[in-house]
Write a protein that holds these residues in place. Structure first.
Motif, PDB file in Angstrom:
ATOM      1  N   VAL A   8       1.490  -5.699  -5.330  1.00 29.50           N
ATOM      2  CA  VAL A   8       0.858  -5.470  -4.033  1.00 29.50           C
ATOM      3  C   VAL A   8       0.261  -4.068  -3.976  1.00 29.50           C
ATOM      4  CG1 VAL A   8       1.320  -5.272  -1.559  1.00 29.50           C
ATOM      5  CG2 VAL A   8       2.254  -7.180  -2.851  1.00 29.50           C
ATOM      6  N   VAL A   9       0.948  -3.079  -4.541  1.00 30.45           N
ATOM      7  CA  VAL A   9       0.409  -1.714  -4.577  1.00 30.45           C
ATOM      8  C   VAL A   9      -0.832  -1.659  -5.457  1.00 30.45           C
ATOM      9  CG1 VAL A   9       0.913   0.640  -5.357  1.00 30.45           C
ATOM     10  CG2 VAL A   9       2.583  -0.609  -4.008  1.00 30.45           C
ATOM     11  N   SER A  10      -0.828  -2.376  -6.568  1.00 31.85           N
ATOM     12  CA  SER A  10      -2.014  -2.420  -7.428  1.00 31.85           C
ATOM     13  C   SER A  10      -3.195  -3.055  -6.707  1.00 31.85           C
ATOM     14  CB  SER A  10      -1.720  -3.217  -8.703  1.00 31.85           C
ATOM     15  OG  SER A  10      -0.735  -2.584  -9.458  1.00 31.85           O
ATOM     16  N   ALA A  11      -2.933  -4.104  -5.956  1.00 33.45           N
ATOM     17  CA  ALA A  11      -4.008  -4.737  -5.190  1.00 33.45           C
ATOM     18  C   ALA A  11      -4.554  -3.783  -4.145  1.00 33.45           C
ATOM     19  CB  ALA A  11      -3.495  -6.013  -4.530  1.00 33.45           C
ATOM     20  N   ALA A  12      -3.697  -2.997  -3.534  1.00 33.10           N
ATOM     21  CA  ALA A  12      -4.165  -1.995  -2.572  1.00 33.10           C
ATOM     22  C   ALA A  12      -5.015  -0.942  -3.270  1.00 33.10           C
ATOM     23  CB  ALA A  12      -2.977  -1.348  -1.868  1.00 33.10           C
ATOM     24  N   GLY A  13      -4.674  -0.611  -4.502  1.00 30.77           N
ATOM     25  CA  GLY A  13      -5.490   0.325  -5.278  1.00 30.77           C
ATOM     26  C   GLY A  13      -6.891  -0.210  -5.522  1.00 30.77           C
ATOM     27  N   PHE A  14      -6.988  -1.485  -5.784  1.00 33.12           N
ATOM     28  CA  PHE A  14      -8.315  -2.074  -5.941  1.00 33.12           C
ATOM     29  C   PHE A  14      -9.070  -2.062  -4.613  1.00 33.12           C
ATOM     30  CE2 PHE A  14      -6.539  -4.093  -9.793  1.00 33.12           C
ATOM     31  CZ  PHE A  14      -7.501  -3.655 -10.684  1.00 33.12           C
ATOM     32  N   GLY A  15      -8.357  -2.171  -3.518  1.00 29.69           N
ATOM     33  CA  GLY A  15      -8.991  -2.065  -2.205  1.00 29.69           C
ATOM     34  C   GLY A  15      -9.547  -0.673  -1.973  1.00 29.69           C
ATOM     35  N   VAL A  16      -8.817   0.350  -2.399  1.00 26.07           N
ATOM     36  CA  VAL A  16      -9.305   1.727  -2.287  1.00 26.07           C
ATOM     37  C   VAL A  16     -10.562   1.899  -3.135  1.00 26.07           C
ATOM     38  CG1 VAL A  16      -8.731   4.123  -2.831  1.00 26.07           C
ATOM     39  CG2 VAL A  16      -7.057   2.662  -1.708  1.00 26.07           C
ATOM     40  N   LEU A  17     -10.582   1.279  -4.282  1.00 23.25           N
ATOM     41  CA  LEU A  17     -11.777   1.317  -5.122  1.00 23.25           C
ATOM     42  C   LEU A  17     -12.961   0.672  -4.415  1.00 23.25           C
ATOM     43  CD1 LEU A  17     -12.818   2.089  -7.942  1.00 23.25           C
ATOM     44  CD2 LEU A  17     -12.168  -0.194  -8.691  1.00 23.25           C
ATOM     45  N   ALA A  18     -12.699  -0.396  -3.677  1.00 22.65           N
ATOM     46  CA  ALA A  18     -13.766  -1.049  -2.915  1.00 22.65           C
ATOM     47  C   ALA A  18     -14.335  -0.110  -1.859  1.00 22.65           C
ATOM     48  CB  ALA A  18     -13.244  -2.324  -2.264  1.00 22.65           C
ATOM     49  N   VAL A  19     -13.488   0.702  -1.258  1.00 20.85           N
ATOM     50  CA  VAL A  19     -13.957   1.658  -0.258  1.00 20.85           C
ATOM     51  C   VAL A  19     -14.902   2.670  -0.892  1.00 20.85           C
ATOM     52  CG1 VAL A  19     -13.216   3.503   1.307  1.00 20.85           C
ATOM     53  CG2 VAL A  19     -11.969   1.353   1.238  1.00 20.85           C
ATOM     54  N   SER A  20     -14.636   3.074  -2.121  1.00 24.29           N
ATOM     55  CA  SER A  20     -15.500   4.056  -2.775  1.00 24.29           C
ATOM     56  C   SER A  20     -16.904   3.506  -3.020  1.00 24.29           C
ATOM     57  CB  SER A  20     -14.875   4.525  -4.086  1.00 24.29           C
ATOM     58  OG  SER A  20     -14.930   3.504  -5.057  1.00 24.29           O
ATOM     59  N   TYR A  21     -17.033   2.201  -3.160  1.00 23.72           N
ATOM     60  CA  TYR A  21     -18.355   1.606  -3.352  1.00 23.72           C
ATOM     61  C   TYR A  21     -19.180   1.594  -2.070  1.00 23.72           C
ATOM     62  CZ  TYR A  21     -17.459   0.178  -8.109  1.00 23.72           C
ATOM     63  OH  TYR A  21     -17.208   0.196  -9.434  1.00 23.72           O
ATOM     64  N   LEU A  22     -18.528   1.831  -0.935  1.00 22.55           N
ATOM     65  CA  LEU A  22     -19.255   1.885   0.330  1.00 22.55           C
ATOM     66  C   LEU A  22     -20.323   2.964   0.294  1.00 22.55           C
ATOM     67  CD1 LEU A  22     -19.555   0.994   3.304  1.00 22.55           C
ATOM     68  CD2 LEU A  22     -17.812   2.680   3.872  1.00 22.55           C
ATOM     69  N   ARG A  23     -20.057   4.049  -0.369  1.00 26.00           N
ATOM     70  CA  ARG A  23     -21.010   5.160  -0.444  1.00 26.00           C
ATOM     71  C   ARG A  23     -22.183   4.838  -1.358  1.00 26.00           C
ATOM     72  NH1 ARG A  23     -16.400   9.732  -1.145  1.00 26.00           N
ATOM     73  NH2 ARG A  23     -15.495   9.464   0.926  1.00 26.00           N
ATOM     74  N   ARG A  24     -21.973   4.013  -2.358  1.00 27.61           N
ATOM     75  CA  ARG A  24     -23.034   3.728  -3.332  1.00 27.61           C
ATOM     76  C   ARG A  24     -23.932   2.573  -2.917  1.00 27.61           C
ATOM     77  NH1 ARG A  24     -19.663   3.917  -8.945  1.00 27.61           N
ATOM     78  NH2 ARG A  24     -18.836   6.010  -8.683  1.00 27.61           N
ATOM     79  N   TYR A  25     -23.371   1.594  -2.269  1.00 26.19           N
ATOM     80  CA  TYR A  25     -24.114   0.375  -1.948  1.00 26.19           C
ATOM     81  C   TYR A  25     -24.036   0.098  -0.454  1.00 26.19           C
ATOM     82  CZ  TYR A  25     -23.569  -0.214  -6.956  1.00 26.19           C
ATOM     83  OH  TYR A  25     -23.573  -0.008  -8.302  1.00 26.19           O
ATOM     84  N   ALA A  26     -24.965  -0.662   0.031  1.00 25.98           N
ATOM     85  CA  ALA A  26     -24.986  -1.020   1.453  1.00 25.98           C
ATOM     86  C   ALA A  26     -24.049  -2.204   1.679  1.00 25.98           C
ATOM     87  CB  ALA A  26     -26.398  -1.366   1.890  1.00 25.98           C
ATOM     88  N   VAL A  27     -22.781  -1.894   1.834  1.00 26.73           N
ATOM     89  CA  VAL A  27     -21.762  -2.918   2.022  1.00 26.73           C
ATOM     90  C   VAL A  27     -21.233  -2.796   3.446  1.00 26.73           C
ATOM     91  CG1 VAL A  27     -19.547  -3.783   1.205  1.00 26.73           C
ATOM     92  CG2 VAL A  27     -21.147  -2.776  -0.400  1.00 26.73           C
TER      93      VAL A  27
END
Length: 63
Positions: A8-27
């Motif tokens: 579950v913590v690893s999945a949350a880490g992937f969620g944090v990675l998804a947040v970082s893509y907010l700056r690069r792409y129009a998500v």
């Protein structure tokens, strides 16, 4: 139990990675929210719900 928590913590880490893509792409923020919360919720339901279902069906003995 540690395996469940680690997953579950690893999945949350992937969620944090998804947040970082907010700056690069129009998500949209809804997509980011699904990325942050969807993985841990899905894994939690899978790891906790599936054994419970197997016990109810009589396939797995209760511990």
């Amino acid at each position: 139990m540690a395996y469940l928590l680690g997953s579950v913590v690893s999945a949350a880490g992937f969620g944090v990675l998804a947040v970082s893509y907010l700056r690069r792409y129009a998500v949209s923020k809804v997509t980011i929210l699904l990325g942050v919360l969807g993985g841990p919720i899905l894994l939690g339901l899978l790891f906790l719900g599936l054994p419970g279902l197997l016990v109810v069906l009589g396939v797995m003995p209760p511990s």
